[in-house]
Design an enzyme around this catalytic site. Structure first.
Site, mmCIF file in Angstrom:
data_model
loop_
_atom_site.group_PDB
_atom_site.id
_atom_site.type_symbol
_atom_site.label_atom_id
_atom_site.label_comp_id
_atom_site.label_asym_id
_atom_site.label_seq_id
_atom_site.Cartn_x
_atom_site.Cartn_y
_atom_site.Cartn_z
ATOM 1 N N CYS A 2 0.872 -1.192 0.000
ATOM 2 C CA CYS A 2 0.000 0.000 0.000
ATOM 3 C C CYS A 2 0.902 1.234 0.000
ATOM 4 O O CYS A 2 2.068 1.169 0.316
ATOM 5 C CB CYS A 2 -0.869 0.017 1.249
ATOM 6 S SG CYS A 2 -1.870 -1.445 1.422
ATOM 7 N N ARG A 28 1.886 1.701 -5.724
ATOM 8 C CA ARG A 28 2.118 0.680 -4.702
ATOM 9 C C ARG A 28 0.843 -0.086 -4.373
ATOM 10 O O ARG A 28 0.878 -1.092 -3.663
ATOM 11 C CB ARG A 28 2.668 1.322 -3.435
ATOM 12 C CG ARG A 28 3.954 2.098 -3.624
ATOM 13 C CD ARG A 28 4.370 2.754 -2.338
ATOM 14 N NE ARG A 28 4.653 1.758 -1.329
ATOM 15 C CZ ARG A 28 5.865 1.200 -1.166
ATOM 16 N NH1 ARG A 28 6.871 1.604 -1.917
ATOM 17 N NH2 ARG A 28 6.066 0.285 -0.259
ATOM 18 N N TRP A 76 -3.679 -1.920 -1.522
ATOM 19 C CA TRP A 76 -3.689 -3.219 -2.201
ATOM 20 C C TRP A 76 -4.280 -4.157 -1.162
ATOM 21 O O TRP A 76 -3.675 -4.433 -0.127
ATOM 22 C CB TRP A 76 -2.271 -3.650 -2.588
ATOM 23 C CG TRP A 76 -2.239 -4.903 -3.399
ATOM 24 C CD1 TRP A 76 -2.426 -5.027 -4.738
ATOM 25 C CD2 TRP A 76 -2.018 -6.238 -2.902
ATOM 26 N NE1 TRP A 76 -2.328 -6.348 -5.116
ATOM 27 C CE2 TRP A 76 -2.091 -7.112 -4.024
ATOM 28 C CE3 TRP A 76 -1.787 -6.780 -1.644
ATOM 29 C CZ2 TRP A 76 -1.924 -8.493 -3.907
ATOM 30 C CZ3 TRP A 76 -1.618 -8.151 -1.522
ATOM 31 C CH2 TRP A 76 -1.696 -8.983 -2.648
ATOM 32 N N ASN A 102 0.035 -0.249 6.203
ATOM 33 C CA ASN A 102 0.538 -1.155 5.176
ATOM 34 C C ASN A 102 1.101 -2.348 5.924
ATOM 35 O O ASN A 102 1.918 -2.191 6.824
ATOM 36 C CB ASN A 102 1.637 -0.478 4.337
ATOM 37 C CG ASN A 102 2.190 -1.414 3.259
ATOM 38 O OD1 ASN A 102 1.551 -2.419 2.922
ATOM 39 N ND2 ASN A 102 3.366 -1.112 2.759
ATOM 40 N N GLY A 103 0.639 -3.556 5.587
ATOM 41 C CA GLY A 103 1.141 -4.747 6.278
ATOM 42 C C GLY A 103 -0.033 -5.609 6.711
ATOM 43 O O GLY A 103 -1.148 -5.484 6.202
ATOM 44 N N GLU A 489 11.152 -14.167 -18.555
ATOM 45 C CA GLU A 489 10.839 -12.740 -18.362
ATOM 46 C C GLU A 489 9.869 -12.248 -19.424
ATOM 47 O O GLU A 489 8.908 -11.530 -19.119
ATOM 48 C CB GLU A 489 12.132 -11.925 -18.378
ATOM 49 C CG GLU A 489 11.959 -10.431 -18.270
ATOM 50 C CD GLU A 489 11.231 -9.970 -17.029
ATOM 51 O OE1 GLU A 489 11.058 -10.777 -16.084
ATOM 52 O OE2 GLU A 489 10.794 -8.808 -16.991
ATOM 53 N N LYS A 493 6.179 -10.639 -18.552
ATOM 54 C CA LYS A 493 5.763 -9.306 -19.017
ATOM 55 C C LYS A 493 4.396 -9.398 -19.691
ATOM 56 O O LYS A 493 3.504 -8.609 -19.443
ATOM 57 C CB LYS A 493 6.776 -8.729 -20.010
ATOM 58 C CG LYS A 493 8.023 -8.153 -19.439
ATOM 59 C CD LYS A 493 7.847 -6.942 -18.544
ATOM 60 C CE LYS A 493 7.739 -7.140 -17.083
ATOM 61 N NZ LYS A 493 8.583 -7.877 -16.269
ATOM 62 N N GLU A 496 1.521 -10.277 -17.137
ATOM 63 C CA GLU A 496 1.096 -9.320 -16.102
ATOM 64 C C GLU A 496 0.464 -8.064 -16.666
ATOM 65 O O GLU A 496 -0.220 -7.359 -15.940
ATOM 66 C CB GLU A 496 2.233 -8.982 -15.142
ATOM 67 C CG GLU A 496 3.439 -8.373 -15.722
ATOM 68 C CD GLU A 496 4.506 -8.128 -14.633
ATOM 69 O OE1 GLU A 496 5.667 -8.042 -14.990
ATOM 70 O OE2 GLU A 496 4.175 -8.003 -13.438
ATOM 71 N N HIS A 512 9.475 -32.685 -23.938
ATOM 72 C CA HIS A 512 9.154 -33.565 -22.799
ATOM 73 C C HIS A 512 7.764 -33.278 -22.262
ATOM 74 O O HIS A 512 7.531 -33.334 -21.063
ATOM 75 C CB HIS A 512 10.218 -33.366 -21.702
ATOM 76 C CG HIS A 512 11.592 -33.705 -22.160
ATOM 77 N ND1 HIS A 512 12.017 -34.991 -22.378
ATOM 78 C CD2 HIS A 512 12.640 -32.904 -22.494
ATOM 79 C CE1 HIS A 512 13.273 -34.980 -22.811
ATOM 80 N NE2 HIS A 512 13.677 -33.717 -22.885
ATOM 81 N N LYS A 609 3.366 -2.588 -7.074
ATOM 82 C CA LYS A 609 4.766 -2.472 -7.461
ATOM 83 C C LYS A 609 5.713 -3.148 -6.476
ATOM 84 O O LYS A 609 6.671 -3.778 -6.876
ATOM 85 C CB LYS A 609 5.152 -0.999 -7.570
ATOM 86 C CG LYS A 609 6.573 -0.765 -8.095
ATOM 87 C CD LYS A 609 6.747 -1.350 -9.470
ATOM 88 C CE LYS A 609 8.185 -1.257 -9.971
ATOM 89 N NZ LYS A 609 8.360 -1.975 -11.259
HETATM 90 C C1 AGP Z 1 7.893 -7.548 -12.303
HETATM 91 O O1 AGP Z 1 7.357 -7.159 -13.558
HETATM 92 C C2 AGP Z 1 6.837 -7.786 -11.272
HETATM 93 N N1 AGP Z 1 6.127 -6.571 -11.047
HETATM 94 C C3 AGP Z 1 7.307 -8.493 -10.032
HETATM 95 O O2 AGP Z 1 7.546 -9.825 -10.427
HETATM 96 C C4 AGP Z 1 8.600 -7.984 -9.345
HETATM 97 O O3 AGP Z 1 9.703 -8.236 -10.179
HETATM 98 C C5 AGP Z 1 8.796 -8.772 -8.050
HETATM 99 O O4 AGP Z 1 7.699 -8.475 -7.219
HETATM 100 C C6 AGP Z 1 10.110 -8.434 -7.326
HETATM 101 O O5 AGP Z 1 10.101 -7.080 -6.963
HETATM 102 P P1 AGP Z 1 11.475 -6.430 -6.433
HETATM 103 O O6 AGP Z 1 12.456 -6.469 -7.575
HETATM 104 O O7 AGP Z 1 11.116 -5.045 -6.005
HETATM 105 O O8 AGP Z 1 11.964 -7.285 -5.282
#
Ligand code: AGP
Length: 614
Positions: A2, A28, A76, A102-103, A489, A493, A496, A512, A609
Site C-alpha cells: 500500500c 504501490r 492493495w 501497510n502490512g 521474463e 511481461k 502481467e 518432454h 509495485k
Molecule cells: C515484475 O514485472 C513484477 N512486477 C514483479 O515480479 C517484481 O519483479 C517482483 O515483485 C520483485 O520485486 P522487487 O524487484 O522489487 O523485489
C-alpha cells in the site's frame, strides 16, 4: 503493497500535499484511496474504492484549506475486499483518531473478538481497523498519541507501516511506526512528512530519515523525534536522496512502462559505465564494495529474489559460473525461506530486488544470514531495507520505476550481474584479463544497440507483430542457456499486463510434454543468439512449426529467423550480454499487445509495485 502519506504543516493546506503524495505512491496499490484530515479538532475522512481519481471526485473544492494535519492511503487489499468500507483510513468508535496501514496484523481476529466483547462495533472487515479501535480506547485516557501508539503496538503481532492522526491534549498530532514494510519521514522548516517511499516526500525535500523496525516517529512542523517502542529516543541519520521530483513524472509518455523502456540506454550508462575500467579489464564498485578480499572468500553463491528480479538472478547464475567458476544456486525467495536450506561455509547470499522491500526476499536473505551466509544485494532503491541489511551493495541506477511491470530495472539488474561476474572472475583469477576487456568493451558499447532497438522502424515492426498476435490463444516463450531466463521474463511481461496465458520454457524441455499444447492458435516466441546453443534452439523452432505452431524468432540468429518466418532482429553482441538486448523487443511486444487489448498497463489488475506482504 500500500502507499502511505502523512503531513503536518504550520500553514495548513494539507489536502493538496496528501493528494499529490498519493498520486506518486499509487503504483504501490490501487484498490482504493482515502484521506483523513484533522480540522478544528475534528477528523474528516474521505475514501473511495478504485483509483485515486474516484477519491478526488468526492473531495470538495477548497475543503480543509486550514487543516494542519492529515494522512492518506492507496490500498492493495489483503483482508477485506476492495470497497469504500474497507478503504483506509480507518477510525475508532469515537472518531478521535484515524490510521493508515501497510502490512498485516496477524492476530487481528483474536483482537477483534476481544474488542467486540468490550462492546466495540467494527465498521470494516479489515485487520487494520483493529489498530484504530485500540488507539481509540487508549486515547480515552487522555494520553498523547505517541503513548497510545506505543501501548497499542505491544498488543499487535505482524508487520506494519502505520500513520495516525488525532487532536491531542496539546494540539494536532501525527505519529507513525514501522515494523516490516518501508516507512520514511522528512521535515522542512514549516512541515513534516511521512511516506512509504521517497517519491512521497520528494516534492518537499530530498533529505529523508529511513525508519527502522521498532521505530515510532513523532512529527511536528520543522522537527521529528524518533523513539523505540518503549519510548526511548533513538538516533536516525538524515540521508540525501539522489532522485529528483521530475524523475517520477510521466513526461508526456502515454504510460510509465513505455517511458521506462525508453530510459534503458541511459540506465545502462548510469549503472555500468562509470564502474568499468577498460584499461585494467576490471570493474570498480564504489564504496569499496566487492573488493578482492571479500570475493576471494566466496565459494558459493545463493541467489534469492522474486519475479522479474529472479529472472535476472537466473542470468547471474550463468554469468558467475561462466566467468568466475563459482557454483551458483538460485531459488524463489518465497520457497527458500520455508525449506531447510543448507548454507555451506563461504556462501554469499545474493539478493536481487528493485524495490529492496520485497518481504519474501528480505525474509530469505535474513534466514541465509542466520545460517552463516554473507549477504550481497543488487538493489535499485537507495536506503531500502534490503540495501541497509546487506554486507555488500551494488546499486543499480535505473531511477524510480513506476510501471508495475519491471523493465529498466531488469536490464539494469542484468548489467549489474555482468559487472559482478566480471569482478568476481578477476578477483578469483578465473577470468583472463583479455576476456574481461572484451566483455566490458562490448558492455560499454551496448547503448547504441539498445537505441537501435528503440528506434521507430523497429518499434513499428514490433507493433505490427503485436497486431498479428494480440488474439493468440496462448504463448510459449522459449530460450536456452543465458536466454532461458529471458524467455521466462518475456512470458511474465505479457502475462502481467495483457492477462494472456504465456509460459516461459527451456527450449529443450518442450519435447518432454509441453509440445502437446502446440496448435495453430499458439504463438511460440523463441529467443536466440549466436553461441553454443543457437542451433539447438533453431531445431526447437522446427519442432513446433512442424506441429502447426506459429513461430516468432527474436534475437540475432539468422538460422532461427529463417525457420520461424516471423522475426525481430536484434543487433549481434556477445552471448553473455544478449539477454539485455533480447529482452527489449519482448518488453515492447508485451506493451503493444496489452495496449491493443485495452489493458491498464501501468497498474495491472491484482498487482502492486512492491510486494511487502508474504
Ligand atoms: C515484475 O514485472 C513484477 N512486477 C514483479 O515480479 C517484481 O519483479 C517482483 O515483485 C520483485 O520485486 P522487487 O524487484 O522489487 O523485489
Amino acid at each position: 503493497m500500500c502507499g502511505i502519506i502523512g503531513a503536518i504543516r504550520r500553514d495548513g493546506g494539507i489536502l493538496n500535499s496528501l493528494v499529490e503524495g498519493l498520486r506518486v505512491v499509487e503504483y504501490r496499490g490501487y484498490d482504493s484511496a482515502g484521506v483523513a484530515i484533522l480540522e478544528d479538532g475534528a477528523i474528516a475522512v474521505r475514501k473511495k474504492q478504485g483509483r485515486l481519481e474516484n477519491l478526488e471526485a468526492v473531495l470538495e473544492d477548497g475543503a480543509f484549506d486550514n487543516a494542519p494535519v492529515g494522512i492518506g492511503h492507496t490500498r492493495w487489499a489483503t483482508h477485506g475486499e476492495p470497497n469504500d468500507r474497507n478503504a483506509h483510513p480507518h477510525q475508532g468508535a469515537t472518531g478521535r483518531v484515524a490510521i493508515v496501514h501497510n502490512g498485516i496484523f496477524e492476530n487481528y481476529l483474536e483482537l477483534r473478538e476481544q474488542l467486540t466483547a468490550q462492546g466495540v462495533k467494527f465498521a470494516s472487515e479489515t485487520d487494520s481497523e483493529v489498530m484504530a479501535q485500540l488507539l481509540d480506547l487508549e486515547l480515552q485516557e487522555n494520553i498523547s498519541l505517541q503513548d497510545a501508539m506505543r501501548r497499542a503496538l505491544h498488543r499487535v503481532e505482524g508487520y506494519y507501516a502505520l500513520g495516525a492522526i488525532c487532536q491531542g491534549p496539546e494540539g494536532p498530532e501525527l505519529v507513525c511506526a514501522r515494523k516490516g514494510p518501508p516507512l520514511l519521514v522528512a521535515f522542512t522548516p514549516d512541515a513534516a512528512y511521512l511516506a512509504s517511499d521517497v517519491l512521497g516526500v520528494l516534492p518537499h525535500t530530498d533529505k529523508v530519515i529511513y525508519l527502522e523496525d521498532g521505530d515510532v516517529a513523532i512529527l511536528k512542523p520543522g522537527s521529528i523525534e524518533v523513539t523505540d517502542f518503549e519510548g526511548q529516543p533513538v538516533e536516525r541519520e538524515i540521508s540525501k536522496v539522489d532522485w529528483k521530483p521530475g524523475d517520477s513524472g510521466l513526461g508526456g509518455w502515454p504510460h510509465y512502462m513505455l517511458k521506462e523502456i525508453h530510459e534503458q540506454p541511459d540506465v545502462l550508462a548510469r549503472t555500468a559505465l562509470d564502474r568499468i575500467d577498460l584499461e585494467r579489464g576490471d570493474v570498480t564498485i564504489e564504496g569499496g564494495q566487492f573488493e578482492d578480499d571479500f570475493l576471494q572468500g566466496v565459494e558459493r553463491v545463493q541467489v534469492l529474489a522474486c519475479g522479474t528480479a529472479l529472472h535476472a538472478g537466473m542470468i547471474a547464475k550463468y554469468l558467475i559460473e561462466g566467468l568466475a567458476k563459482v557454483p551458483v544456486d538460485v531459488d524463489f525467495a518465497s520457497e527458500y525461506r520455508y525449506r531447510d536450506p543448507i548454507v555451506v561455509p563461504g556462501t554469499m547470499a545474493l539478493a536481487i530486488s528493485q524495490s529492496g522491500e520485497t518481504a519474501d526476499t528480505l525474509g530469505a536473505t535474513r534466514l541465509a544470514k542466520e545460517l552463516g551466509a554473507k549477504v550481497a544485494a543488487i538493489v535499485n532503491v537507495a536506503g531500502s531495507t534490503q540495501m541497509r541489511e546487506a554486507d555488500q551493495i551494488l546499486l543499480t541506477h535505473a531511477g524510480p520505476e513506476i510501471g508495475v511491470a519491471s523493465t529498466k530495472a531488469f536490464t539494469a539488474q542484468v548489467a549489474a550481474a555482468v559487472l559482478l561476474a566480471v569482478r568476481m572472475g578477476r578477483a578469483k583469477g578465473t577470468l583472463p584479463v583479455e576476456e574481461a576487456k572484451a566483455i566490458l568493451t562490448e558492455l560499454n558499447g551496448l547503448r547504441t544497440k539498445i537505441e537501435h532497438l528503440l528506434s521507430e522502424p523497429i518499434r513499428d515492426h514490433i507493433h505490427d507483430l503485436a497486431k498479428i498476435h494480440a488474439r493468440a490463444k496462448g504463448f510459449f516463450f522459449l530460450g536456452r542457456g543465458v536466454n532461458f531466463p529471458v524467455a521466462l521474463e518475456g512470458a511474465l511481461k505479457l502475462k502481467e499486463i495483457s492477462y494472456m496465458h504465456a509460459e516461459g520454457y527451456a527450449a529443450g524441455e518442450m519435447k518432454h510434454g509441453p509440445i502437446a499444447l502446440i496448435d495453430p492458435g499458439m504463438t511460440i516466441v523463441s529467443i536466440n543468439a549466436p553461441g553454443h546453443v543457437a542451433d539447438k534452439v533453431r531445431s526447437n523452432i522446427e519442432q513446433v512449426k512442424s506441429r502447426g505452431g506459429v513461430a516468432l524468432s527474436v534475437g540475432s540468429h539468422e538460422g532461427s529467423h529463417k525457420i520461424a518466418g516471423q522475426c525481430i532482429r536484434v543487433p549481434e553482441t556477445i552471448e553473455w550480454l544478449s539477454p539485455i538486448l533480447n529482452t527489449i523487443p519482448l518488453q515492447l511486444f508485451s506493451y503493444y499487445i496489452a495496449d491493443l487489448r485495452g489493458c491498464e498497463i501501468d497498474k495491472p489488475r491484482n498487482l502492486a509495485k512492491s510486494v511487502t506482504v508474504e
